[in-house]
Design an enzyme around this catalytic site. Structure first.
Site, PDB file in Angstrom:
ATOM      1  NE  ARG A 185      -3.546  -2.305   2.978  1.00 49.24           N
ATOM      2  CZ  ARG A 185      -3.228  -3.419   3.411  1.00 49.24           C
ATOM      3  NH1 ARG A 185      -2.043  -3.565   4.126  1.00 49.24           N
ATOM      4  NH2 ARG A 185      -4.052  -4.299   3.520  1.00 49.24           N
ATOM      5  CE  LYS A 209      -6.087  -0.823   5.210  1.00 47.23           C
ATOM      6  NZ  LYS A 209      -7.352  -1.182   4.204  1.00 47.23           N
ATOM      7  CG  HIS A 280      -4.985   0.123  -4.245  1.00 43.73           C
ATOM      8  ND1 HIS A 280      -4.270   0.435  -2.998  1.00 43.73           N
ATOM      9  CD2 HIS A 280      -5.908  -0.554  -3.685  1.00 43.73           C
ATOM     10  CE1 HIS A 280      -4.760  -0.517  -1.927  1.00 43.73           C
ATOM     11  NE2 HIS A 280      -5.667  -1.246  -2.524  1.00 43.73           N
ATOM     12  NE  ARG A 283      -2.894  -3.740  -1.348  1.00 49.21           N
ATOM     13  CZ  ARG A 283      -2.452  -4.358  -0.359  1.00 49.21           C
ATOM     14  NH1 ARG A 283      -1.184  -4.548  -0.520  1.00 49.21           N
ATOM     15  NH2 ARG A 283      -3.019  -5.098   0.462  1.00 49.21           N
ATOM     16  CG  HIS A 306      -5.895  -8.807   1.096  1.00 52.32           C
ATOM     17  ND1 HIS A 306      -5.905  -9.165  -0.090  1.00 52.32           N
ATOM     18  CD2 HIS A 306      -5.718  -7.282   1.053  1.00 52.32           C
ATOM     19  CE1 HIS A 306      -5.961  -8.075  -0.856  1.00 52.32           C
ATOM     20  NE2 HIS A 306      -5.703  -7.133  -0.318  1.00 52.32           N
ATOM     21  CE1 TYR A 315      -6.295  -7.187  -6.588  1.00 55.01           C
ATOM     22  CE2 TYR A 315      -6.329  -8.420  -4.479  1.00 55.01           C
ATOM     23  CZ  TYR A 315      -6.210  -7.013  -5.130  1.00 55.01           C
ATOM     24  OH  TYR A 315      -6.029  -6.151  -4.511  1.00 55.01           O
TER      25      TYR A 315
END
Length: 334
Positions: A185, A209, A280, A283, A306, A315
């Site tokens: 990110r 995160k 992004h 990514r 994730h 994806y």
């Protein structure tokens, strides 16, 4: 630090202290105990303020314990009439449900009025990705002009004669190479320190995160440009306030998210043949290319950081090459 709203500064059209003060406590909890990012905190603040303003204007400014499920449903009806998108609506419902769950746990309310609220299904838009040939061009060509390299360029007769402009150009290559090599990110990228790089193993220590740490590999092309940046160019622009930051802005301090995003946005615009528009996209691209190459879905989940496998599974819907290959191998009339 999340600041509590000042009751003296509230306007009649905004949420009152009855609602804004517990919201401020909730945001402080999210920041200190849950480690939520500034962007997440800002989104929660906006969504909860929206509810607070509605309650103040249309429901008689009730105390937190007086808010009912009917009031919340009236708020949702108001949002529908305002033509709010399904994505925004789902996000706001999620914010309100999480807030009231926290309020119930902390005995600020006796019942959870948001418990029975149902969020609409989010629109799952397929992300824009770059083809391998576009990635080759992106990483081999110089990024388009940004505010930083244009400012540095103007101080000399040309980029070949200006050490700072050459340094910025090298740094921009590091940004592009690392984003594609590691799928980071943009906030994770600019937070990297020199001490986070293990050149022997070619890995990065990344704080993602929720303050979750993970190790992310990178390849030899990224390694070469990182070493060139550190050995030859970083010291040209870095000032004392940069500290241990890997990436440095033209003013000598750690590069910020906005500056890094503009570097990639400019590079993507220079391609001229893609609708991908921000960092992004890289990514999304690396995730899709890994799946196309046969990578395990759970390995890609760990690579990207994730929390949910469902996020990574998005994806698989854009991995067209992999689908075609499987079709040719398995379908009797392919």
């Amino acid at each position: 630090m999340v600041m509590k709203h000042d009751p003296a500064s509230k306007r009649s059209t905004g949420p009152s202290a009855k609602f804004s003060e517990p919201v401020a406590d909730y945001l402080e909890y999210l920041q200190r105990e849950r480690g939520r990012s500034e962007n997440t905190l800002r989104a929660y603040d906006v969504d909860l303020r929206n509810l607070g303003q509605f309650l103040n204007e249309h429901a008689g400014d009730p105390a937190l314990k007086q808010i009912s499920v009917q009031m919340l449903r009236d708020w949702l009806a108001y949002l529908h009439e305002s033509a709010v998108s399904r994505t925004t609506l789902a996000r706001r419902i999620s914010a309100v449900k999480n807030f009231f769950a926290w309020a119930l746990k902390n005995h600020l309310v006796e019942n959870d009025p948001a418990l029975r609220l149902a969020a609409p299904k989010k629109e799952r838009r397929l992300p824009h990705i770059l083809q391998p040939s576009q990635i080759d061009r992106l990483l081999s060509e110089h990024a388009g002009p940004t505010e930083e390299n244009e400012a540095a360029r103007q101080k000399g007769d040309g980029i070949d004669q200006d050490p700072k402009a050459r340094a910025i150009q090298c740094r921009d290559r590091v940004i592009a190479e690392l984003l594609y090599a590691s799928g980071l990110r943009i906030s994770e990228l600019v937070a990297l320190d020199l001490s986070d790089i293990d050149f022997e193993r070619r890995t990065l220590r990344v704080l993602g995160k929720g303050n979750k740490e993970r190790m992310v590999p990178f390849g030899k092309p990224a390694e070469r440009v990182i070493i060139e940046w550190i050995r030859s160019y970083r010291r040209v622009v870095a000032a004392e306030q940069a500290g241990d930051a890997l990436l440095v802005g033209v003013r000598g301090s750690r590069l910020n998210v906005r500056q890094a995003r503009e570097v990639i946005a400019s590079a993507l615009r220079s391609l001229g043949d893609t609708s991908a528009s921000g960092p992004h996209a890289l990514r999304h691209t690396v995730a899709t290319h890994l799946l196309d190459g046969g990578a395990d879905l759970r390995a890609v989940q760990e690579f990207l950081g994730h929390a949910s496998l469902a996020t990574t599974q998005l994806y698989t819907h854009v991995s067209v090459d992999r689908l075609r290959q499987s079709y040719r191998q398995a379908h009797p009339r392919a």
